[in-house]
Design a protein around this motif. Sequence first.
Motif, PDB file in Angstrom:
ATOM      1  N   GLU A  90      14.790 -10.677   3.707  1.00 44.13           N
ATOM      2  CA  GLU A  90      13.718 -11.091   2.728  1.00 44.13           C
ATOM      3  C   GLU A  90      12.443 -11.505   3.486  1.00 44.13           C
ATOM      4  O   GLU A  90      11.475 -11.373   2.764  1.00 44.13           O
ATOM      5  CB  GLU A  90      14.171 -12.559   1.814  1.00 44.13           C
ATOM      6  N   SER A  91      12.387 -11.890   4.704  1.00 41.20           N
ATOM      7  CA  SER A  91      11.470 -12.122   5.600  1.00 41.20           C
ATOM      8  C   SER A  91      10.546 -10.991   5.638  1.00 41.20           C
ATOM      9  O   SER A  91       9.121 -11.001   5.718  1.00 41.20           O
ATOM     10  CB  SER A  91      11.514 -12.761   6.880  1.00 41.20           C
ATOM     11  N   ASP A  92      11.005  -9.760   5.707  1.00 40.95           N
ATOM     12  CA  ASP A  92      10.125  -8.465   5.597  1.00 40.95           C
ATOM     13  C   ASP A  92       9.582  -8.321   4.275  1.00 40.95           C
ATOM     14  O   ASP A  92       8.387  -7.817   4.350  1.00 40.95           O
ATOM     15  CB  ASP A  92      11.223  -7.351   5.932  1.00 40.95           C
ATOM     16  N   VAL A  93      10.071  -8.546   3.164  1.00 44.50           N
ATOM     17  CA  VAL A  93       9.450  -8.403   1.885  1.00 44.50           C
ATOM     18  C   VAL A  93       8.245  -9.432   1.841  1.00 44.50           C
ATOM     19  O   VAL A  93       7.330  -8.941   1.375  1.00 44.50           O
ATOM     20  CB  VAL A  93      10.392  -8.550   0.922  1.00 44.50           C
ATOM     21  N   ASN A  94       8.510 -10.619   2.407  1.00 39.64           N
ATOM     22  CA  ASN A  94       7.469 -11.586   2.162  1.00 39.64           C
ATOM     23  C   ASN A  94       6.112 -11.267   3.040  1.00 39.64           C
ATOM     24  O   ASN A  94       5.229 -11.403   2.552  1.00 39.64           O
ATOM     25  CB  ASN A  94       7.961 -13.051   2.576  1.00 39.64           C
ATOM     26  N   TYR A  95       6.488 -10.587   4.344  1.00 37.52           N
ATOM     27  CA  TYR A  95       5.337 -10.212   5.248  1.00 37.52           C
ATOM     28  C   TYR A  95       4.726  -9.012   4.338  1.00 37.52           C
ATOM     29  O   TYR A  95       3.342  -9.140   4.152  1.00 37.52           O
ATOM     30  CB  TYR A  95       5.945  -9.705   6.591  1.00 37.52           C
ATOM     31  N   ALA A  96       5.374  -8.114   3.624  1.00 34.37           N
ATOM     32  CA  ALA A  96       4.712  -7.002   3.095  1.00 34.37           C
ATOM     33  C   ALA A  96       3.813  -7.691   1.802  1.00 34.37           C
ATOM     34  O   ALA A  96       2.759  -7.096   1.559  1.00 34.37           O
ATOM     35  CB  ALA A  96       5.592  -6.288   2.416  1.00 34.37           C
ATOM     36  N   LYS A  97       4.361  -8.684   1.232  1.00 36.89           N
ATOM     37  CA  LYS A  97       3.591  -9.139  -0.013  1.00 36.89           C
ATOM     38  C   LYS A  97       2.260  -9.861   0.322  1.00 36.89           C
ATOM     39  O   LYS A  97       1.188  -9.682  -0.245  1.00 36.89           O
ATOM     40  CB  LYS A  97       4.577 -10.354  -0.547  1.00 36.89           C
ATOM     41  N   LYS A  98       2.246 -10.255   1.564  1.00 36.25           N
ATOM     42  CA  LYS A  98       1.046 -11.199   2.248  1.00 36.25           C
ATOM     43  C   LYS A  98       0.029  -9.858   2.619  1.00 36.25           C
ATOM     44  O   LYS A  98      -1.340 -10.120   2.727  1.00 36.25           O
ATOM     45  CB  LYS A  98       1.437 -11.991   3.233  1.00 36.25           C
ATOM     46  N   THR A  99       0.722  -8.832   3.406  1.00 36.31           N
ATOM     47  CA  THR A  99      -0.384  -7.808   4.039  1.00 36.31           C
ATOM     48  C   THR A  99      -0.645  -6.655   3.145  1.00 36.31           C
ATOM     49  O   THR A  99      -1.665  -5.904   3.629  1.00 36.31           O
ATOM     50  CB  THR A  99       0.440  -7.769   5.480  1.00 36.31           C
ATOM     51  N   LEU A 100       0.268  -5.898   2.432  1.00 37.89           N
ATOM     52  CA  LEU A 100      -0.033  -4.862   1.927  1.00 37.89           C
ATOM     53  C   LEU A 100      -0.453  -4.883   0.595  1.00 37.89           C
ATOM     54  O   LEU A 100      -0.033  -5.750  -0.243  1.00 37.89           O
ATOM     55  CB  LEU A 100       1.379  -3.960   1.872  1.00 37.89           C
ATOM     56  N   HIS A 101      -1.282  -4.076   0.279  1.00 36.84           N
ATOM     57  CA  HIS A 101      -1.791  -3.870  -1.195  1.00 36.84           C
ATOM     58  C   HIS A 101      -1.613  -2.458  -2.099  1.00 36.84           C
ATOM     59  O   HIS A 101      -1.745  -1.477  -1.294  1.00 36.84           O
ATOM     60  CB  HIS A 101      -3.289  -4.017  -1.153  1.00 36.84           C
ATOM     61  N   GLY A 102      -1.228  -2.559  -3.017  1.00 33.81           N
ATOM     62  CA  GLY A 102      -0.809  -1.408  -3.848  1.00 33.81           C
ATOM     63  C   GLY A 102      -0.472  -1.790  -5.225  1.00 33.81           C
ATOM     64  O   GLY A 102      -0.287  -2.845  -5.682  1.00 33.81           O
ATOM     65  N   PHE A 103       0.380  -0.438  -5.733  1.00 30.65           N
ATOM     66  CA  PHE A 103       1.074  -0.901  -6.979  1.00 30.65           C
ATOM     67  C   PHE A 103       2.375  -0.950  -6.782  1.00 30.65           C
ATOM     68  O   PHE A 103       3.203   0.000  -6.356  1.00 30.65           O
ATOM     69  CB  PHE A 103       0.658   0.696  -7.864  1.00 30.65           C
ATOM     70  N   LEU A 104       2.988  -2.035  -7.265  1.00 32.72           N
ATOM     71  CA  LEU A 104       4.389  -2.427  -6.914  1.00 32.72           C
ATOM     72  C   LEU A 104       5.413  -1.834  -8.328  1.00 32.72           C
ATOM     73  O   LEU A 104       4.994  -1.876  -9.185  1.00 32.72           O
ATOM     74  CB  LEU A 104       4.519  -3.671  -7.102  1.00 32.72           C
TER      75      LEU A 104
END
Length: 211
Positions: A90-104
Amino acid sequence: MRVEPSLAVVQNLRDSPAYRVSELYQLAGSRATAYRLLERLLELGLAERLNRGYFSLRSSAFQPYRLWPHLVPSLQSFKEARHFGRAYDESDVNYAKKTLHGFLSLDYRAYELTQLQTPHQYYLYVDRVEEAAQLLKTNGFSEGKAGRVSITPKSGNFENGIQRVYLDCLAAGGRSTLDAIAIEIRYRDQLAITGEFPVDLVTKVEEDLPA
C-alpha cells in the motif's frame, strides 16, 4: 475504432478460462477465418494469447455486441498501461496518490464510489505517461507486471467521469465486474450506457453493498 460484427461469434463459445483456437473453426467457418478473428480480438484487447493453440477471453467479450465499441477505449488503455512497484504494498499507492495527477479509475475510484471491494490496483490516466514513469523510476520504482501503480495515456471520452469508470470496470471484467454492478446500482441515473449481468451476481452485489 471499428468493431466488426463477425467478431461476435465468440459469444457462442462456452464459458471457460481458456479455449483452443480449433474451437473457433466451426464458428468462424474456416481455420483461416478463425485465426483472423482471433488476431482481431487480440488487437482489440478482448482476448489474450496463452500457450500455443490456446487463448482466453475477457468476460466483457460476452457483453452484448452493441456495447463493444464503447469498451474499446478502455481495452486499448489496458494494453498501453505501464505498471510500477517499489515495496509492492500500500505504500506504493500512497506515494502515487501524493505525487501523480490524473484521472483515477478501476479499483480505487470504484471503492470511492461504492465501498464494495478492497482496492488493489491504483490505475491512473495521465497526460504525460513518460514524465510520470520517469518520476516513479527516479524514486525507486521498477517497471513490471507485478506493480500496483498503473499509468496509461488518456483514450476516449472523460466528460462523464462515473460513466468512464463504469465502462473501464465493465471492460476489465473479473472482479471489476462487481464494481461495475455496484456503480450501476448507486449511480444508475448518471449512466447512459450500461451492461448486462446475471441476476444472481446483481443480487450478491446488492446484498454486499454497504447501506
